[in-house]
Design a protein around this motif. Structure first.
Motif, mmCIF file in Angstrom:
data_model
loop_
_atom_site.group_PDB
_atom_site.id
_atom_site.type_symbol
_atom_site.label_atom_id
_atom_site.label_comp_id
_atom_site.label_asym_id
_atom_site.label_seq_id
_atom_site.Cartn_x
_atom_site.Cartn_y
_atom_site.Cartn_z
ATOM 1 N N SER A 22 38.336 -16.486 24.593
ATOM 2 C CA SER A 22 38.180 -17.625 25.506
ATOM 3 C C SER A 22 37.898 -18.923 24.757
ATOM 4 O O SER A 22 37.077 -18.966 23.838
ATOM 5 N N GLN A 23 38.562 -19.995 25.202
ATOM 6 C CA GLN A 23 38.296 -21.341 24.660
ATOM 7 C C GLN A 23 36.894 -21.795 25.058
ATOM 8 O O GLN A 23 36.332 -22.697 24.446
ATOM 9 N N LYS A 24 36.364 -21.212 26.127
ATOM 10 C CA LYS A 24 35.066 -21.655 26.641
ATOM 11 C C LYS A 24 33.888 -21.056 25.876
ATOM 12 O O LYS A 24 32.739 -21.411 26.123
ATOM 13 N N LEU A 25 34.193 -20.121 24.982
ATOM 14 C CA LEU A 25 33.113 -19.478 24.224
ATOM 15 C C LEU A 25 32.764 -20.320 22.997
ATOM 16 O O LEU A 25 33.657 -20.761 22.269
ATOM 17 N N SER A 26 31.472 -20.551 22.780
ATOM 18 C CA SER A 26 31.075 -21.188 21.515
ATOM 19 C C SER A 26 30.607 -20.108 20.563
ATOM 20 O O SER A 26 31.316 -19.738 19.641
ATOM 21 N N LYS A 27 29.419 -19.562 20.826
ATOM 22 C CA LYS A 27 28.898 -18.527 19.912
ATOM 23 C C LYS A 27 28.675 -17.225 20.672
ATOM 24 O O LYS A 27 28.163 -17.237 21.793
ATOM 25 N N LEU A 28 29.028 -16.130 20.015
ATOM 26 C CA LEU A 28 28.886 -14.809 20.628
ATOM 27 C C LEU A 28 27.894 -13.982 19.809
ATOM 28 O O LEU A 28 27.966 -13.951 18.573
ATOM 29 N N PHE A 29 26.992 -13.329 20.524
ATOM 30 C CA PHE A 29 25.980 -12.472 19.898
ATOM 31 C C PHE A 29 26.048 -11.082 20.541
ATOM 32 O O PHE A 29 26.321 -10.979 21.738
ATOM 33 N N VAL A 30 25.788 -10.051 19.749
ATOM 34 C CA VAL A 30 25.714 -8.702 20.302
ATOM 35 C C VAL A 30 24.444 -8.048 19.767
ATOM 36 O O VAL A 30 24.166 -8.108 18.571
ATOM 37 N N ALA A 31 23.672 -7.455 20.689
ATOM 38 C CA ALA A 31 22.441 -6.780 20.264
ATOM 39 C C ALA A 31 22.471 -5.337 20.761
ATOM 40 O O ALA A 31 22.543 -5.148 21.964
ATOM 41 N N ILE A 40 33.435 -10.203 14.857
ATOM 42 C CA ILE A 40 33.789 -11.290 15.782
ATOM 43 C C ILE A 40 32.567 -11.964 16.407
ATOM 44 O O ILE A 40 32.708 -12.923 17.156
ATOM 45 N N ALA A 41 31.383 -11.425 16.132
ATOM 46 C CA ALA A 41 30.170 -11.978 16.741
ATOM 47 C C ALA A 41 29.032 -11.822 15.741
ATOM 48 O O ALA A 41 29.196 -11.204 14.695
ATOM 49 N N LYS A 42 27.881 -12.385 16.101
ATOM 50 C CA LYS A 42 26.705 -12.168 15.256
ATOM 51 C C LYS A 42 25.890 -11.019 15.845
ATOM 52 O O LYS A 42 25.456 -11.094 16.999
ATOM 53 N N ASN A 43 25.722 -9.971 15.055
ATOM 54 C CA ASN A 43 24.887 -8.864 15.525
ATOM 55 C C ASN A 43 23.412 -9.214 15.358
ATOM 56 O O ASN A 43 23.011 -9.788 14.344
ATOM 57 N N ILE A 44 22.621 -8.852 16.381
ATOM 58 C CA ILE A 44 21.176 -9.094 16.331
ATOM 59 C C ILE A 44 20.492 -7.730 16.366
ATOM 60 O O ILE A 44 20.683 -6.979 17.330
ATOM 61 N N PRO A 45 19.713 -7.393 15.349
ATOM 62 C CA PRO A 45 19.160 -6.038 15.275
ATOM 63 C C PRO A 45 17.952 -5.817 16.192
ATOM 64 O O PRO A 45 16.847 -5.566 15.728
ATOM 65 N N ILE A 46 18.193 -5.921 17.501
ATOM 66 C CA ILE A 46 17.124 -5.568 18.447
ATOM 67 C C ILE A 46 17.693 -4.619 19.494
ATOM 68 O O ILE A 46 18.891 -4.642 19.790
ATOM 69 N N GLY A 47 16.817 -3.788 20.057
ATOM 70 C CA GLY A 47 17.248 -2.789 21.021
ATOM 71 C C GLY A 47 17.494 -3.385 22.397
ATOM 72 O O GLY A 47 16.941 -4.442 22.738
ATOM 73 N N VAL A 48 18.279 -2.685 23.206
ATOM 74 C CA VAL A 48 18.646 -3.209 24.530
ATOM 75 C C VAL A 48 17.473 -3.197 25.507
ATOM 76 O O VAL A 48 17.531 -3.842 26.551
ATOM 77 N N ASN A 49 16.412 -2.451 25.190
ATOM 78 C CA ASN A 49 15.246 -2.427 26.073
ATOM 79 C C ASN A 49 14.077 -3.260 25.550
ATOM 80 O O ASN A 49 12.990 -3.236 26.118
ATOM 81 N N ASP A 50 14.321 -3.983 24.462
ATOM 82 C CA ASP A 50 13.281 -4.838 23.886
ATOM 83 C C ASP A 50 13.368 -6.220 24.556
ATOM 84 O O ASP A 50 13.929 -7.167 23.997
ATOM 85 N N PHE A 51 12.821 -6.321 25.767
ATOM 86 C CA PHE A 51 13.021 -7.539 26.559
ATOM 87 C C PHE A 51 12.396 -8.766 25.895
ATOM 88 O O PHE A 51 12.959 -9.865 25.947
ATOM 89 N N GLU A 52 11.234 -8.589 25.272
ATOM 90 C CA GLU A 52 10.607 -9.745 24.605
ATOM 91 C C GLU A 52 11.466 -10.200 23.427
ATOM 92 O O GLU A 52 11.643 -11.402 23.196
ATOM 93 N N GLY A 53 12.007 -9.229 22.693
ATOM 94 C CA GLY A 53 12.908 -9.553 21.565
ATOM 95 C C GLY A 53 14.139 -10.288 22.062
ATOM 96 O O GLY A 53 14.601 -11.274 21.442
ATOM 97 N N ILE A 54 14.666 -9.853 23.196
ATOM 98 C CA ILE A 54 15.843 -10.509 23.782
ATOM 99 C C ILE A 54 15.488 -11.946 24.173
ATOM 100 O O ILE A 54 16.234 -12.886 23.897
#
Ligand code: AMP
Ligand code: GLY
Length: 423
Positions: A22-31, A40-54
């Motif tokens: 998408s042209q509308k995307l600037s930065k993409l992150f995956v955790a 294609i994105a920046k991986n962030i080493p936090i878990g999907v249930n770590d709400f404070e980390g998110i």
């Protein structure tokens, strides 16, 4: 727009691949992501249930939207966490609130919802350890095979289908009294067995409007001819060849509409994907289950057939303007074949080096259980890489995936060579 995807499988790599166009995307992150999303994105080493980390990542990276891949954080209330936080409440979350996610989090809740809204499904009763004897009596009124379902989330293992009445009683006791699936089987749903062919219908809703996405069928068993243990899914095909307009209209009128209207009536806020597992009995669709997310590996064939800009589509979900979007679907068939670690779905080894994935160009390579280690790509899960291809029909598409799989290597790689065998 800066977007964060939660999850680490083939589904999340596919969502990332699609958003990245998408042209509308600037930065993409995956955790936390995988080796595929890292390209294609920046991986962030936090878990999907770590709400404070998110929360910290949202604030530090200026993220404007969160797309939730798996059910777990939804059932745990990640959407509600955002809504109740002053700094996060304006960041849209694609995925239902906790109350609505209970459609997947509790089989009993889902059955009650379906009966209340006249949505066709198998007859059932539910039991706790206090009414074990009643459970035995109910089993005696049914014909084999017997379907026992742990009420709660049990990592896809909580459904037992048994041919023998005595065995069904033993398993019922094991689930209710001996906590076979822990707290998830403190309540057990026993339902009538439905004999028919399965397909999955995917819906995207903003809570008011909905869009039906392409259908798909997955292959859950590890062995060819649908034999052996259940897995997360060994391959998928979209569209399902027998899902013609007449059937899709039935599914929409009898199942999709009453589901979306039921969510509204019951005040269950829903902005996200609904994955409806269906079984066809005498050409009539019945619901086997709801999932509050996309399927994996179904995503790997459904999203590649949607031509729209996915950022625009998600934006419309967030703003409740999905009625303004016309979905543009690729007429071609898409198939995916999942390569898995030797031993999966039982014990398997991780850390095997993967080679050849960069040499594949006529298929799309979606990473599932992979990660980078010492600048090599290695296996990190049971399902490793999905190979998606297009074709004029599923046989043509499968030829391409199977040819390309021969280029892929890791120790004890396994895959099913008969995807689509029953169609
Ligand atoms: P579920 O987790 O509810 O989707 O169940 C897992 C699998 O069990 C489904 O994909 C079906 O293959 C099978 N199944 C579930 N419920 C029934 C039923 N009532 N009759 C026949 N098969 C079922
Ligand atoms: N492939 C089945 C699922 O995602 O639940």
């Amino acid at each position: 727009m800066n977007i964060l995807i939660l999850g680490s499988g083939g589904r999340e790599h596919t969502i990332a691949w699609k958003l990245n166009q998408s042209q509308k995307l600037s930065k993409l992150f995956v955790a936390p992501g995988n080796a595929g999303t890292a390209s294609i994105a920046k991986n962030i080493p936090i878990g999907v249930n770590d709400f404070e980390g998110i929360k910290n990542i949202i604030l530090s990276e200026g993220i404007n939207m969160v797309v939730v891949g798996p059910e777990d954080p939804l059932v745990n209330g990640v959407h509600d966490f955002f809504l109740s936080d002053d700094l996060l409440k304006n960041v849209p979350v694609i995925g239902p609130e906790k109350a609505a996610a209970t459609l997947e989090g509790s089989k009993e809740f889902a059955k009650e919802f379906m009966f209340k809204h006249n949505i066709p499904t198998a007859k059932y009763e539910s039991f706790t350890s206090n009414d074990l004897e009643k459970g035995y009596s109910f089993l005696e009124t049914l014909d084999a095979p017997y379907v026992l379902k742990a009420d709660g989330l049990a990592a896809g293992k909580g459904v037992l289908i048994l041919n023998d009445l005595e065995e069904a009683k033993r398993e019922l006791k094991a689930m209710l009294v001996d906590a076979k699936f822990g707290n998830a089987s403190a309540t057990v749903v026993i339902e009538e067995f439905l004999d028919g062919i399965e397909l999955s219908c995917f819906v995207l809703t903003d809570g008011e409007n909905y869009k039906i996405l392409p259908t798909a069928k997955d292959y859950k068993r590890i062995g060819e001819g649908d034999t052996g243990l259940n897995t997360g899914g060994m391959g998928a095909i979209s569209p399902v060849p027998f899902a013609d307009d007449v059937l899709m209209d039935k599914i929409e009128q009898r199942i999709v509409k009453p589901t979306v209207n039921g969510l509204k009536k019951d005040n269950l806020p829903y902005k996200g994907f609904i994955f409806i597992g269906l079984i066809m009995v005498n050409n009539e669709p019945l619901v086997i289950e709801y999932n509050v997310r996309m399927g994996d590996p179904e995503t790997e064939v459904v999203l590649p057939r949607i031509k729209n800009d996915l950022v625009e589509v998600f934006d419309a979900v967030a703003n409740q303007t999905l009625d303004t979007i016309d979905l543009d679907i690729d007429e071609r068939t898409a198939v995916t074949v999942m390569t898995v670690s030797g031993g999966y779905p039982e014990a398997y080894e991780k850390g095997k080096q993967i080679t050849g994935h960069d040499d594949i160009d006529s298929s799309i390579v979606f990473h599932a259980g992979t990660q980078f280690k010492d600048s090599k790509v290695v296996t990190s899960g049971g399902r490793v890489i999905a190979i998606t291809s297009y074709g004029d029909n599923f046989k043509e598409a499968l030829k391409v995936s199977y040819q390309n799989i021969t280029k892929l290597h890791f120790d004890r790689m396994n895959y099913r060579k008969d995807i689509g065998f029953d169609l």
